[in-house]
Scaffold this motif. Structure first.
Motif, short mmCIF file in Angstrom:
data_model
loop_
_atom_site.label_atom_id
_atom_site.label_comp_id
_atom_site.label_asym_id
_atom_site.label_seq_id
_atom_site.Cartn_x
_atom_site.Cartn_y
_atom_site.Cartn_z
N ALA A 4 -9.58 -11.17 48.37
CA ALA A 4 -8.82 -10.20 47.57
C ALA A 4 -9.71 -9.75 46.42
CB ALA A 4 -7.52 -10.81 47.03
N MET A 5 -9.25 -8.74 45.70
CA MET A 5 -10.02 -8.24 44.55
C MET A 5 -9.10 -8.18 43.33
SD MET A 5 -11.94 -4.57 44.00
CE MET A 5 -12.75 -4.67 45.56
N LEU A 6 -9.56 -8.74 42.23
CA LEU A 6 -8.83 -8.68 40.97
C LEU A 6 -9.01 -7.29 40.36
CD1 LEU A 6 -7.31 -10.04 38.60
CD2 LEU A 6 -9.53 -10.79 37.76
N LEU A 7 -7.91 -6.66 39.98
CA LEU A 7 -7.96 -5.33 39.41
C LEU A 7 -7.98 -5.43 37.89
CD1 LEU A 7 -7.95 -2.36 40.32
CD2 LEU A 7 -5.47 -2.40 40.12
N VAL A 8 -8.95 -4.80 37.26
CA VAL A 8 -9.07 -4.81 35.80
C VAL A 8 -9.13 -3.37 35.29
CG1 VAL A 8 -10.25 -7.04 35.73
CG2 VAL A 8 -11.60 -4.94 35.81
N ALA A 9 -8.93 -3.22 34.00
CA ALA A 9 -9.03 -1.92 33.35
C ALA A 9 -10.20 -1.96 32.38
CB ALA A 9 -7.74 -1.61 32.59
N LYS A 10 -10.83 -0.81 32.20
CA LYS A 10 -11.94 -0.68 31.26
C LYS A 10 -11.46 0.14 30.08
CE LYS A 10 -16.78 0.69 31.15
NZ LYS A 10 -17.88 1.26 31.96
N SER A 11 -11.60 -0.43 28.88
CA SER A 11 -11.15 0.27 27.68
C SER A 11 -12.23 1.24 27.20
CB SER A 11 -10.80 -0.73 26.59
OG SER A 11 -11.96 -1.40 26.18
N ASP A 12 -11.89 2.03 26.20
CA ASP A 12 -12.84 3.01 25.66
C ASP A 12 -14.10 2.36 25.12
OD1 ASP A 12 -11.18 5.13 26.30
OD2 ASP A 12 -10.23 5.20 24.32
N ASP A 13 -13.98 1.12 24.62
CA ASP A 13 -15.16 0.44 24.08
C ASP A 13 -15.99 -0.26 25.17
OD1 ASP A 13 -13.76 -1.88 24.72
OD2 ASP A 13 -13.54 -2.55 22.65
N GLY A 14 -15.56 -0.13 26.44
CA GLY A 14 -16.32 -0.70 27.55
C GLY A 14 -15.90 -2.09 27.95
N SER A 15 -14.99 -2.71 27.21
CA SER A 15 -14.54 -4.05 27.57
C SER A 15 -13.60 -3.99 28.78
CB SER A 15 -13.85 -4.73 26.39
OG SER A 15 -12.70 -4.04 26.02
N LEU A 16 -13.60 -5.07 29.56
CA LEU A 16 -12.76 -5.16 30.75
C LEU A 16 -11.67 -6.19 30.53
CD1 LEU A 16 -15.54 -5.29 33.49
CD2 LEU A 16 -14.29 -3.28 32.68
N GLU A 17 -10.49 -5.92 31.06
CA GLU A 17 -9.42 -6.92 30.98
C GLU A 17 -8.46 -6.72 32.13
OE1 GLU A 17 -6.06 -5.78 27.98
OE2 GLU A 17 -7.99 -5.50 27.00
N PRO A 18 -7.84 -7.82 32.60
CA PRO A 18 -6.85 -7.71 33.68
C PRO A 18 -5.68 -6.85 33.25
CG PRO A 18 -7.48 -10.00 33.32
CD PRO A 18 -8.06 -9.20 32.19
N LEU A 19 -5.08 -6.16 34.21
CA LEU A 19 -3.91 -5.34 33.90
C LEU A 19 -2.75 -6.22 33.46
CD1 LEU A 19 -3.95 -2.85 36.90
CD2 LEU A 19 -5.01 -2.60 34.66
N ILE A 20 -1.95 -5.71 32.56
CA ILE A 20 -0.77 -6.43 32.09
C ILE A 20 0.37 -6.12 33.05
CG2 ILE A 20 0.92 -6.62 30.23
CD1 ILE A 20 -1.39 -5.78 28.32
#
Length: 93
Positions: free
Chosen positions: A48-64
């Motif tokens: 499987a693949m974990l889906l993350v989001a990239k913020s404007d500052d370039g940091s990645l975090e898992p979706l809430i």
């Protein structure tokens, strides 16, 4: 990872070690793309693949995910049905 598949666990390998700590992921509900062909990453079969989001500052975090989400829930997108996903990915919590 428990994706609500009747007690069966999936192994998920990602390249996020430099972006997301294990503590941020442990005991947290996340969004996964599950109907991909399994792939070997770092000599480990990932299913499987974990889906993350990239913020404007370039940091990645898992979706809430919503507070009432449960492992195995299917994410819906307004205007799309499961039939629209026949050639693309389904998203699961």
């Amino acid at each position: 990872v428990d994706l609500g598949e009747g007690g069966e666990l999936r192994v998920v390998v990602s390249g996020l070690v430099e972006h997301v700590s294990i503590e941020e992921l442990q005991d947290r509900l996340c969004v996964f793309i599950c109907n991909l062909k399994p792939a070997t990453l770092c000599k480990v079969l990932s299913s499987a693949m974990l889906l993350v989001a990239k913020s404007d500052d370039g940091s990645l975090e898992p979706l809430i995910v919503p507070n009432d989400a449960q492992p195995g829930d299917i994410i819906t997108i307004d205007g799309l049905t499961r039939n629209n996903f026949h050639n693309s990915s389904l998203f699961f919590i």
